[in-house]
Design an enzyme around this catalytic site. Sequence first.
Site, PDB file in Angstrom:
ATOM      1  N   GLN A  64     -14.723   2.368   0.684  1.00  0.00           N
ATOM      2  CA  GLN A  64     -13.865   2.044  -0.462  1.00  0.00           C
ATOM      3  C   GLN A  64     -13.494   3.313  -1.208  1.00  0.00           C
ATOM      4  OE1 GLN A  64     -15.487  -0.930  -3.116  1.00  0.00           O
ATOM      5  NE2 GLN A  64     -13.612  -1.025  -4.334  1.00  0.00           N
ATOM      6  N   HIS A 116      -7.062  -5.902   1.943  1.00  0.00           N
ATOM      7  CA  HIS A 116      -5.977  -5.329   2.745  1.00  0.00           C
ATOM      8  C   HIS A 116      -5.415  -6.426   3.649  1.00  0.00           C
ATOM      9  CE1 HIS A 116      -6.922  -0.899   2.303  1.00  0.00           C
ATOM     10  NE2 HIS A 116      -8.091  -1.393   1.943  1.00  0.00           N
ATOM     11  N   ASN A 174     -13.002  -3.236   1.948  1.00  0.00           N
ATOM     12  CA  ASN A 174     -14.020  -2.185   1.948  1.00  0.00           C
ATOM     13  C   ASN A 174     -14.796  -2.312   0.647  1.00  0.00           C
ATOM     14  OD1 ASN A 174     -12.946  -1.133   4.357  1.00  0.00           O
ATOM     15  ND2 ASN A 174     -11.453   0.087   3.235  1.00  0.00           N
ATOM     16  N   ASP A 217       0.850  -1.192   0.000  1.00  0.00           N
ATOM     17  CA  ASP A 217       0.000   0.000   0.000  1.00  0.00           C
ATOM     18  C   ASP A 217       0.889   1.246   0.000  1.00  0.00           C
ATOM     19  OD1 ASP A 217      -3.189   0.499   1.110  1.00  0.00           O
ATOM     20  OD2 ASP A 217      -1.769   2.186   1.164  1.00  0.00           O
ATOM     21  N   HIS A 224      -9.990  -4.978  -3.633  1.00  0.00           N
ATOM     22  CA  HIS A 224      -8.682  -5.318  -3.065  1.00  0.00           C
ATOM     23  C   HIS A 224      -8.858  -5.801  -1.636  1.00  0.00           C
ATOM     24  CE1 HIS A 224      -9.570  -1.035  -2.657  1.00  0.00           C
ATOM     25  NE2 HIS A 224      -9.030  -1.115  -1.447  1.00  0.00           N
TER      26      HIS A 224
END
Length: 129
Positions: free
Chosen positions: A93, A101, A86, A30, A99
Site C-alpha cells: 500500500q 483497485h 493492498n 488511477d 482503496h
Amino acid sequence: MDDCPFCQIAAGNSDTELVAESAHSVAFYDRYPVSEGHALVIARRHEADLFDVDPEERTDAWALLDTVRELLLERFNPDGFNIGVNTNEAAGQTVDHAHIHLIPRYLGDVEDPRGGIRWVIPEKAPYWD
Ligand code: 5GP
Ligand code: ZN
C-alpha cells in the site's frame, strides 16, 4: 484529511474527476494506470485499512464497484478484471486511504495472464508449472 490525496479527490478539491459516486463512496481513474480504465473506489471517509471501514461504507463501496465495472465495460470493452486491495506497507500500500483497485484486463495485454493477483509474489505465482 488535508494531506491525503484521496480525501482531496473525494472532497472535489482536485483536478481528478469522479467517474461515479454514491452515498459513502467515490470512484476515479488511477493517475498511473496499469491498464486502460484502471479505476479506484474509495470510501469518502478516511480510513487507511479497508478492514477498518464501516460495514455500511464497505457495502456501499462494493456496490459502486459494480457500477464502475459496467461503465468500464461500456467505455473500454475489457475482457476481464483484476480486483485488488493492498493493505499495509507489507502488502504494497502506497496511499494511506483504503482503496479498491478495479483493473480492466485485455486478452493479450501480457503474454501469460494465468495467476493474476498471485503475481504479487512472482516466484510463487505459477503453481501449475
Ligand atoms: P496502492 O499502492 O496504495 O494500492 O495504490 C495507490 C494507487 O493510487 C496507485 O495505483 C497510484 O497510481 C494511484 N495514485 C497515487 N496518487 C494518485 C493521485 O494523486 N491521483 C490518482 N487518481 N491516483 C493516484
Ligand atoms: Zn484520505
